[in-house]
Design a protein around this motif. Structure first.
Motif, PDB file in Angstrom:
ATOM      1  N   ARG A  49     -59.643  84.011  51.875  1.00  0.00           N
ATOM      2  CA  ARG A  49     -60.837  84.602  51.269  1.00  0.00           C
ATOM      3  C   ARG A  49     -61.227  85.888  51.983  1.00  0.00           C
ATOM      4  O   ARG A  49     -61.595  86.874  51.339  1.00  0.00           O
ATOM      5  CB  ARG A  49     -62.003  83.610  51.324  1.00  0.00           C
ATOM      6  CG  ARG A  49     -61.848  82.416  50.409  1.00  0.00           C
ATOM      7  CD  ARG A  49     -63.137  81.630  50.318  1.00  0.00           C
ATOM      8  NE  ARG A  49     -62.977  80.390  49.581  1.00  0.00           N
ATOM      9  CZ  ARG A  49     -63.975  79.577  49.243  1.00  0.00           C
ATOM     10  NH1 ARG A  49     -65.216  79.886  49.594  1.00  0.00           N
ATOM     11  NH2 ARG A  49     -63.749  78.466  48.576  1.00  0.00           N
ATOM     12  N   MET A  50     -61.140  85.878  53.307  1.00  0.00           N
ATOM     13  CA  MET A  50     -61.515  87.055  54.081  1.00  0.00           C
ATOM     14  C   MET A  50     -60.563  88.212  53.795  1.00  0.00           C
ATOM     15  O   MET A  50     -60.992  89.370  53.662  1.00  0.00           O
ATOM     16  CB  MET A  50     -61.516  86.711  55.571  1.00  0.00           C
ATOM     17  CG  MET A  50     -62.079  87.785  56.472  1.00  0.00           C
ATOM     18  SD  MET A  50     -62.305  87.126  58.152  1.00  0.00           S
ATOM     19  CE  MET A  50     -62.560  88.650  59.070  1.00  0.00           C
ATOM     20  N   LEU A  51     -59.281  87.924  53.691  1.00  0.00           N
ATOM     21  CA  LEU A  51     -58.301  88.958  53.353  1.00  0.00           C
ATOM     22  C   LEU A  51     -58.554  89.510  51.957  1.00  0.00           C
ATOM     23  O   LEU A  51     -58.596  90.739  51.758  1.00  0.00           O
ATOM     24  CB  LEU A  51     -56.883  88.378  53.426  1.00  0.00           C
ATOM     25  CG  LEU A  51     -56.302  88.122  54.821  1.00  0.00           C
ATOM     26  CD1 LEU A  51     -55.040  87.273  54.712  1.00  0.00           C
ATOM     27  CD2 LEU A  51     -55.997  89.439  55.533  1.00  0.00           C
ATOM     28  N   ASP A  52     -58.730  88.629  50.988  1.00  0.00           N
ATOM     29  CA  ASP A  52     -58.902  89.065  49.596  1.00  0.00           C
ATOM     30  C   ASP A  52     -60.172  89.883  49.414  1.00  0.00           C
ATOM     31  O   ASP A  52     -60.174  90.879  48.666  1.00  0.00           O
ATOM     32  CB  ASP A  52     -58.930  87.848  48.668  1.00  0.00           C
ATOM     33  CG  ASP A  52     -57.573  87.149  48.586  1.00  0.00           C
ATOM     34  OD1 ASP A  52     -56.569  87.768  48.993  1.00  0.00           O
ATOM     35  OD2 ASP A  52     -57.531  85.988  48.137  1.00  0.00           O
ATOM     36  N   ARG A  53     -61.236  89.511  50.091  1.00  0.00           N
ATOM     37  CA  ARG A  53     -62.501  90.227  49.940  1.00  0.00           C
ATOM     38  C   ARG A  53     -62.496  91.575  50.649  1.00  0.00           C
ATOM     39  O   ARG A  53     -63.426  92.367  50.493  1.00  0.00           O
ATOM     40  CB  ARG A  53     -63.658  89.351  50.430  1.00  0.00           C
ATOM     41  CG  ARG A  53     -63.847  88.121  49.546  1.00  0.00           C
ATOM     42  CD  ARG A  53     -64.990  87.231  49.976  1.00  0.00           C
ATOM     43  NE  ARG A  53     -65.009  86.011  49.174  1.00  0.00           N
ATOM     44  CZ  ARG A  53     -65.947  85.074  49.245  1.00  0.00           C
ATOM     45  NH1 ARG A  53     -66.966  85.227  50.079  1.00  0.00           N
ATOM     46  NH2 ARG A  53     -65.883  83.995  48.484  1.00  0.00           N
ATOM     47  N   GLU A 100     -57.984  86.371  63.527  1.00  0.00           N
ATOM     48  CA  GLU A 100     -56.683  86.996  63.270  1.00  0.00           C
ATOM     49  C   GLU A 100     -56.745  87.912  62.049  1.00  0.00           C
ATOM     50  O   GLU A 100     -56.113  88.976  62.030  1.00  0.00           O
ATOM     51  CB  GLU A 100     -55.606  85.930  63.083  1.00  0.00           C
ATOM     52  CG  GLU A 100     -55.371  85.039  64.294  1.00  0.00           C
ATOM     53  CD  GLU A 100     -55.105  85.822  65.572  1.00  0.00           C
ATOM     54  OE1 GLU A 100     -54.562  86.946  65.491  1.00  0.00           O
ATOM     55  OE2 GLU A 100     -55.442  85.309  66.660  1.00  0.00           O
ATOM     56  N   VAL A 101     -57.523  87.526  61.054  1.00  0.00           N
ATOM     57  CA  VAL A 101     -57.716  88.413  59.904  1.00  0.00           C
ATOM     58  C   VAL A 101     -58.452  89.679  60.327  1.00  0.00           C
ATOM     59  O   VAL A 101     -58.220  90.753  59.770  1.00  0.00           O
ATOM     60  CB  VAL A 101     -58.478  87.687  58.776  1.00  0.00           C
ATOM     61  CG1 VAL A 101     -58.799  88.652  57.634  1.00  0.00           C
ATOM     62  CG2 VAL A 101     -57.660  86.520  58.245  1.00  0.00           C
ATOM     63  N   GLY A 102     -59.308  89.546  61.338  1.00  0.00           N
ATOM     64  CA  GLY A 102     -59.988  90.730  61.869  1.00  0.00           C
ATOM     65  C   GLY A 102     -59.001  91.789  62.310  1.00  0.00           C
ATOM     66  O   GLY A 102     -59.229  92.996  62.132  1.00  0.00           O
ATOM     67  N   HIS A 103     -57.864  91.363  62.866  1.00  0.00           N
ATOM     68  CA  HIS A 103     -56.822  92.312  63.272  1.00  0.00           C
ATOM     69  C   HIS A 103     -56.180  92.974  62.043  1.00  0.00           C
ATOM     70  O   HIS A 103     -55.840  94.160  62.080  1.00  0.00           O
ATOM     71  CB  HIS A 103     -55.748  91.599  64.093  1.00  0.00           C
ATOM     72  CG  HIS A 103     -56.197  91.208  65.469  1.00  0.00           C
ATOM     73  ND1 HIS A 103     -56.767  92.107  66.354  1.00  0.00           N
ATOM     74  CD2 HIS A 103     -56.164  90.015  66.116  1.00  0.00           C
ATOM     75  CE1 HIS A 103     -57.058  91.482  67.480  1.00  0.00           C
ATOM     76  NE2 HIS A 103     -56.704  90.213  67.360  1.00  0.00           N
ATOM     77  N   ALA A 104     -55.997  92.194  60.987  1.00  0.00           N
ATOM     78  CA  ALA A 104     -55.427  92.764  59.764  1.00  0.00           C
ATOM     79  C   ALA A 104     -56.363  93.820  59.177  1.00  0.00           C
ATOM     80  O   ALA A 104     -55.913  94.856  58.674  1.00  0.00           O
ATOM     81  CB  ALA A 104     -55.174  91.654  58.746  1.00  0.00           C
ATOM     82  N   ILE A 105     -57.666  93.565  59.256  1.00  0.00           N
ATOM     83  CA  ILE A 105     -58.641  94.542  58.764  1.00  0.00           C
ATOM     84  C   ILE A 105     -58.638  95.786  59.644  1.00  0.00           C
ATOM     85  O   ILE A 105     -58.751  96.921  59.157  1.00  0.00           O
ATOM     86  CB  ILE A 105     -60.047  93.904  58.705  1.00  0.00           C
ATOM     87  CG1 ILE A 105     -60.062  92.757  57.694  1.00  0.00           C
ATOM     88  CG2 ILE A 105     -61.101  94.945  58.331  1.00  0.00           C
ATOM     89  CD1 ILE A 105     -61.344  91.960  57.684  1.00  0.00           C
ATOM     90  N   VAL A 167     -59.899  95.822  71.325  1.00  0.00           N
ATOM     91  CA  VAL A 167     -59.245  95.369  70.101  1.00  0.00           C
ATOM     92  C   VAL A 167     -59.624  93.911  69.825  1.00  0.00           C
ATOM     93  O   VAL A 167     -59.983  93.550  68.694  1.00  0.00           O
ATOM     94  CB  VAL A 167     -57.713  95.514  70.204  1.00  0.00           C
ATOM     95  CG1 VAL A 167     -57.027  94.847  69.005  1.00  0.00           C
ATOM     96  CG2 VAL A 167     -57.325  96.981  70.276  1.00  0.00           C
ATOM     97  N   GLU A 168     -59.570  93.075  70.846  1.00  0.00           N
ATOM     98  CA  GLU A 168     -59.885  91.656  70.676  1.00  0.00           C
ATOM     99  C   GLU A 168     -61.376  91.431  70.399  1.00  0.00           C
ATOM    100  O   GLU A 168     -61.736  90.645  69.518  1.00  0.00           O
ATOM    101  CB  GLU A 168     -59.452  90.870  71.914  1.00  0.00           C
ATOM    102  CG  GLU A 168     -57.949  90.830  72.128  1.00  0.00           C
ATOM    103  CD  GLU A 168     -57.217  90.160  70.989  1.00  0.00           C
ATOM    104  OE1 GLU A 168     -57.761  89.221  70.376  1.00  0.00           O
ATOM    105  OE2 GLU A 168     -56.078  90.585  70.692  1.00  0.00           O
ATOM    106  N   PHE A 169     -62.222  92.116  71.138  1.00  0.00           N
ATOM    107  CA  PHE A 169     -63.662  91.951  70.933  1.00  0.00           C
ATOM    108  C   PHE A 169     -64.078  92.447  69.547  1.00  0.00           C
ATOM    109  O   PHE A 169     -64.921  91.840  68.885  1.00  0.00           O
ATOM    110  CB  PHE A 169     -64.443  92.693  72.014  1.00  0.00           C
ATOM    111  CG  PHE A 169     -64.513  91.964  73.325  1.00  0.00           C
ATOM    112  CD1 PHE A 169     -65.271  90.809  73.456  1.00  0.00           C
ATOM    113  CD2 PHE A 169     -63.817  92.407  74.434  1.00  0.00           C
ATOM    114  CE1 PHE A 169     -65.341  90.116  74.651  1.00  0.00           C
ATOM    115  CE2 PHE A 169     -63.868  91.729  75.636  1.00  0.00           C
ATOM    116  CZ  PHE A 169     -64.642  90.572  75.753  1.00  0.00           C
ATOM    117  N   ASN A 170     -63.495  93.545  69.107  1.00  0.00           N
ATOM    118  CA  ASN A 170     -63.824  94.077  67.792  1.00  0.00           C
ATOM    119  C   ASN A 170     -63.369  93.140  66.680  1.00  0.00           C
ATOM    120  O   ASN A 170     -64.084  92.950  65.680  1.00  0.00           O
ATOM    121  CB  ASN A 170     -63.188  95.458  67.618  1.00  0.00           C
ATOM    122  CG  ASN A 170     -63.491  96.076  66.263  1.00  0.00           C
ATOM    123  OD1 ASN A 170     -62.698  95.966  65.335  1.00  0.00           O
ATOM    124  ND2 ASN A 170     -64.631  96.740  66.155  1.00  0.00           N
TER     125      ASN A 170
END
Length: 227
Positions: A49-53, A100-105, A167-170
């Motif tokens: 859902r997070m990726l799609d949105r 982990e999706v945060g990294h993709a964003i 990178v990790e905190f963001n």
């Protein structure tokens, strides 16, 4: 010069902190793995859902064996989740998955620190492989030249770890904001999410601290012997 230096006391303390951080991330993850999410979302469902949105419909999610083996692969653009995170609907599972999706964003938006980290990686992979050999050889042969080159190579690895921190905190910050705004978690569950993500972040802080202290130690040895 090789076997003892006053900085070793601080390095030992940092190493103990690292062991505690690893213990904490495991115990925190295990604790919140027992707490089911109110929405009933599994790690996979929350990540999808997070990726799609965020318009990342083409980024797949794959389960991988192991525990806490979750990561984002920027080369193949794949989110890989450990099997407990992929299949379970706990606070730990959705927290780690969304991180982990945060990294993709970050990748999608060309987050500057992530871009820098990717550009540094080939150099760091080469330098980190030779740095220990150069430093050990320099100490054994009492060669300041080898130690100096080893310090330069080791500095690249330390810089990489320092760049990894924002990178990790963001990624965690992005994950929490989206989880809240999209209703993945309730207000009462925010505390659990924060504990899981903060515990994981502490391991990166401890690793960076050890590397930085070791670099300072090598620099002090180099400068004192050169004088």
């Amino acid at each position: 010069m090789l076997f003892f230096h006053p900085m070793d006391f601080l390095i030992i303390i940092a190493f103990v902190l690292s062991l505690w951080a690893q213990y904490r991330v495991k115990t925190t993850f295990n604790h919140w793995s027992e707490v089911k999410s109110a929405t009933g979302l599994t790690g996979y469902e929350a990540a999808r859902r997070m990726l799609d949105r965020n318009g990342l419909h083409d980024v797949p999610i794959e389960p991988v064996p192991g525990r806490l083996t979750d990561h984002y692969d920027p080369i193949n653009r794949v989110v890989r989740l450990s099997e407990p995170v992929y299949y379970e609907n706990s606070i730990s599972a959705i927290s780690v998955a969304c991180h982990e999706v945060g990294h993709a964003i970050q990748h999608q938006s060309s987050y500057p620190m992530l871009v820098m980290r990717h550009r540094m990686f080939p150099v760091v992979r080469f330098a980190s492989g030779f740095a220990p050999l150069l430093l050990i050889g320099g100490f054994l042969l009492q060669s300041l030249n080898l130690i100096g080159v080893g310090i330069i190579f080791f500095s690249a690895a330390v810089a990489f770890q320092l760049v990894t921190l924002p990178v990790e905190f963001n990624a965690s910050s992005r994950a929490r904001d989206i989880m809240i705004s999209e209703g993945f978690i309730t207000q009462d569950e925010e505390r659990g999410v924060a504990k899981v993500l903060n515990a994981a972040a502490l391991t990166y802080v401890a690793a960076a601290l050890i590397a930085l202290l070791e670099l300072v130690k090598y620099i002090m040895i180099f400068t004192s012997n050169r004088d």
